[in-house]
Design a protein around this motif. Structure first.
Motif, PDB file in Angstrom:
ATOM      1  N   ALA A  15       0.831  -1.210   0.000  1.00 19.66           N
ATOM      2  CA  ALA A  15       0.000   0.000   0.000  1.00 19.66           C
ATOM      3  C   ALA A  15       0.865   1.260   0.000  1.00 19.66           C
ATOM      4  N   ARG A  16       1.902   1.285   0.817  1.00 24.67           N
ATOM      5  CA  ARG A  16       2.746   2.482   0.916  1.00 24.67           C
ATOM      6  C   ARG A  16       3.601   2.702  -0.321  1.00 24.67           C
ATOM      7  N   VAL A  17       4.100   1.628  -0.919  1.00 24.95           N
ATOM      8  CA  VAL A  17       4.910   1.756  -2.133  1.00 24.95           C
ATOM      9  C   VAL A  17       4.038   2.135  -3.330  1.00 24.95           C
ATOM     10  N   SER A  18       2.759   1.799  -3.262  1.00 23.25           N
ATOM     11  CA  SER A  18       1.829   2.029  -4.371  1.00 23.25           C
ATOM     12  C   SER A  18       1.213   3.421  -4.391  1.00 23.25           C
ATOM     13  N   ARG A  19       1.464   4.236  -3.381  1.00 21.62           N
ATOM     14  CA  ARG A  19       0.808   5.547  -3.343  1.00 21.62           C
ATOM     15  C   ARG A  19       1.825   6.675  -3.209  1.00 21.62           C
ATOM     16  N   ARG A  20       1.369   7.860  -3.501  1.00 22.41           N
ATOM     17  CA  ARG A  20       2.136   9.083  -3.300  1.00 22.41           C
ATOM     18  C   ARG A  20       1.336   9.966  -2.370  1.00 22.41           C
ATOM     19  N   GLY A  21       2.038  10.616  -1.451  1.00 23.87           N
ATOM     20  CA  GLY A  21       1.391  11.460  -0.463  1.00 23.87           C
ATOM     21  C   GLY A  21       1.765  10.986   0.934  1.00 23.87           C
ATOM     22  N   PRO A  22       0.988  11.362   1.944  1.00 20.74           N
ATOM     23  CA  PRO A  22       1.303  10.975   3.315  1.00 20.74           C
ATOM     24  C   PRO A  22       1.465   9.454   3.460  1.00 20.74           C
ATOM     25  N   GLY A  23       2.566   9.043   4.067  1.00 21.51           N
ATOM     26  CA  GLY A  23       2.812   7.627   4.314  1.00 21.51           C
ATOM     27  C   GLY A  23       3.451   6.880   3.161  1.00 21.51           C
ATOM     28  N   GLN A  24       3.779   7.597   2.078  1.00 24.69           N
ATOM     29  CA  GLN A  24       4.357   6.923   0.917  1.00 24.69           C
ATOM     30  C   GLN A  24       5.738   6.363   1.224  1.00 24.69           C
ATOM     31  N   MET A  25       6.120   5.350   0.472  1.00 24.45           N
ATOM     32  CA  MET A  25       7.485   4.809   0.521  1.00 24.45           C
ATOM     33  C   MET A  25       8.015   4.759  -0.897  1.00 24.45           C
ATOM     34  N   PRO A  26       9.231   5.195  -1.139  1.00 20.58           N
ATOM     35  CA  PRO A  26      10.114   5.873  -0.189  1.00 20.58           C
ATOM     36  C   PRO A  26       9.583   7.265   0.151  1.00 20.58           C
ATOM     37  N   ARG A  27       9.985   7.738   1.306  1.00 21.08           N
ATOM     38  CA  ARG A  27       9.434   8.994   1.809  1.00 21.08           C
ATOM     39  C   ARG A  27       9.882  10.217   1.022  1.00 21.08           C
ATOM     40  N   LEU A  28      11.111  10.189   0.513  1.00 20.03           N
ATOM     41  CA  LEU A  28      11.667  11.374  -0.141  1.00 20.03           C
ATOM     42  C   LEU A  28      12.088  11.080  -1.579  1.00 20.03           C
ATOM     43  N   ALA A  29      12.247  12.126  -2.345  1.00 20.04           N
ATOM     44  CA  ALA A  29      12.864  12.086  -3.678  1.00 20.04           C
ATOM     45  C   ALA A  29      12.103  11.280  -4.721  1.00 20.04           C
ATOM     46  N   THR A  30      10.807  11.159  -4.579  1.00 20.96           N
ATOM     47  CA  THR A  30      10.039  10.485  -5.621  1.00 20.96           C
ATOM     48  C   THR A  30       8.630  11.042  -5.671  1.00 20.96           C
ATOM     49  N   ASN A  31       8.141  11.199  -6.890  1.00 21.46           N
ATOM     50  CA  ASN A  31       6.762  11.647  -7.048  1.00 21.46           C
ATOM     51  C   ASN A  31       5.980  10.698  -7.947  1.00 21.46           C
ATOM     52  N   ARG A  32       6.617   9.572  -8.315  1.00 17.95           N
ATOM     53  CA  ARG A  32       5.955   8.569  -9.153  1.00 17.95           C
ATOM     54  C   ARG A  32       6.046   7.201  -8.498  1.00 17.95           C
ATOM     55  N   VAL A  33       5.017   6.398  -8.696  1.00 19.90           N
ATOM     56  CA  VAL A  33       5.010   5.017  -8.211  1.00 19.90           C
ATOM     57  C   VAL A  33       5.875   4.183  -9.148  1.00 19.90           C
ATOM     58  N   ASP A  34       6.772   3.374  -8.573  1.00 19.09           N
ATOM     59  CA  ASP A  34       7.603   2.457  -9.356  1.00 19.09           C
ATOM     60  C   ASP A  34       6.784   1.178  -9.566  1.00 19.09           C
ATOM     61  N   LYS A  35       6.116   1.089 -10.712  1.00 16.93           N
ATOM     62  CA  LYS A  35       5.190  -0.019 -10.969  1.00 16.93           C
ATOM     63  C   LYS A  35       5.892  -1.372 -10.991  1.00 16.93           C
ATOM     64  N   LYS A  36       7.131  -1.413 -11.487  1.00 19.33           N
ATOM     65  CA  LYS A  36       7.885  -2.678 -11.487  1.00 19.33           C
ATOM     66  C   LYS A  36       8.157  -3.147 -10.056  1.00 19.33           C
ATOM     67  N   ALA A  37       8.552  -2.208  -9.210  1.00 17.59           N
ATOM     68  CA  ALA A  37       8.838  -2.546  -7.816  1.00 17.59           C
ATOM     69  C   ALA A  37       7.579  -3.041  -7.108  1.00 17.59           C
ATOM     70  N   VAL A  38       6.456  -2.396  -7.376  1.00 16.87           N
ATOM     71  CA  VAL A  38       5.188  -2.805  -6.768  1.00 16.87           C
ATOM     72  C   VAL A  38       4.845  -4.235  -7.194  1.00 16.87           C
ATOM     73  N   GLU A  39       5.002  -4.536  -8.473  1.00 15.84           N
ATOM     74  CA  GLU A  39       4.694  -5.880  -8.968  1.00 15.84           C
ATOM     75  C   GLU A  39       5.627  -6.929  -8.364  1.00 15.84           C
ATOM     76  N   ILE A  40       6.904  -6.596  -8.217  1.00 19.27           N
ATOM     77  CA  ILE A  40       7.857  -7.527  -7.597  1.00 19.27           C
ATOM     78  C   ILE A  40       7.458  -7.800  -6.151  1.00 19.27           C
ATOM     79  N   LEU A  41       7.104  -6.745  -5.418  1.00 15.97           N
ATOM     80  CA  LEU A  41       6.666  -6.924  -4.018  1.00 15.97           C
ATOM     81  C   LEU A  41       5.392  -7.760  -3.944  1.00 15.97           C
ATOM     82  N   ARG A  42       4.439  -7.486  -4.818  1.00 16.77           N
ATOM     83  CA  ARG A  42       3.189  -8.264  -4.818  1.00 16.77           C
ATOM     84  C   ARG A  42       3.468  -9.747  -5.033  1.00 16.77           C
TER      85      ARG A  42
END
Length: 72
Positions: A15-42
């Protein structure tokens, strides 16, 4: 639950890697969801098997998970 073995949709990590805003991961230096990373985690979470013996949890992942997709 941070990681719900076998259930990526209930895992806070996904959930945290998949969203941007409060509680997002990583917390800094990103404004886009890394879809490949999300799929690997899933897939990693979906492939987990947990065995509770002697109050110890051991995680085993499927050998089919291709970690070569991860680029650092």
């Amino acid at each position: 639950m941070l990681i719900d073995p076998g259930n990526a949709e209930k895992s806070e990590l996904v959930a945290r890697v998949s969203r941007r805003g409060p509680g997002q991961m990583p917390r800094l230096a990103t404004n886009r969801v890394d879809k490949k990373a999300v799929e690997i985690l899933r897939r990693w979470i979906a492939d987990m098997l947990f065995f509770a013996e002697c109050d110890v949890l051991v995680a085993v992942t499927s050998p089919s998970l291709d970690l070569s997709l991860i680029h650092i």
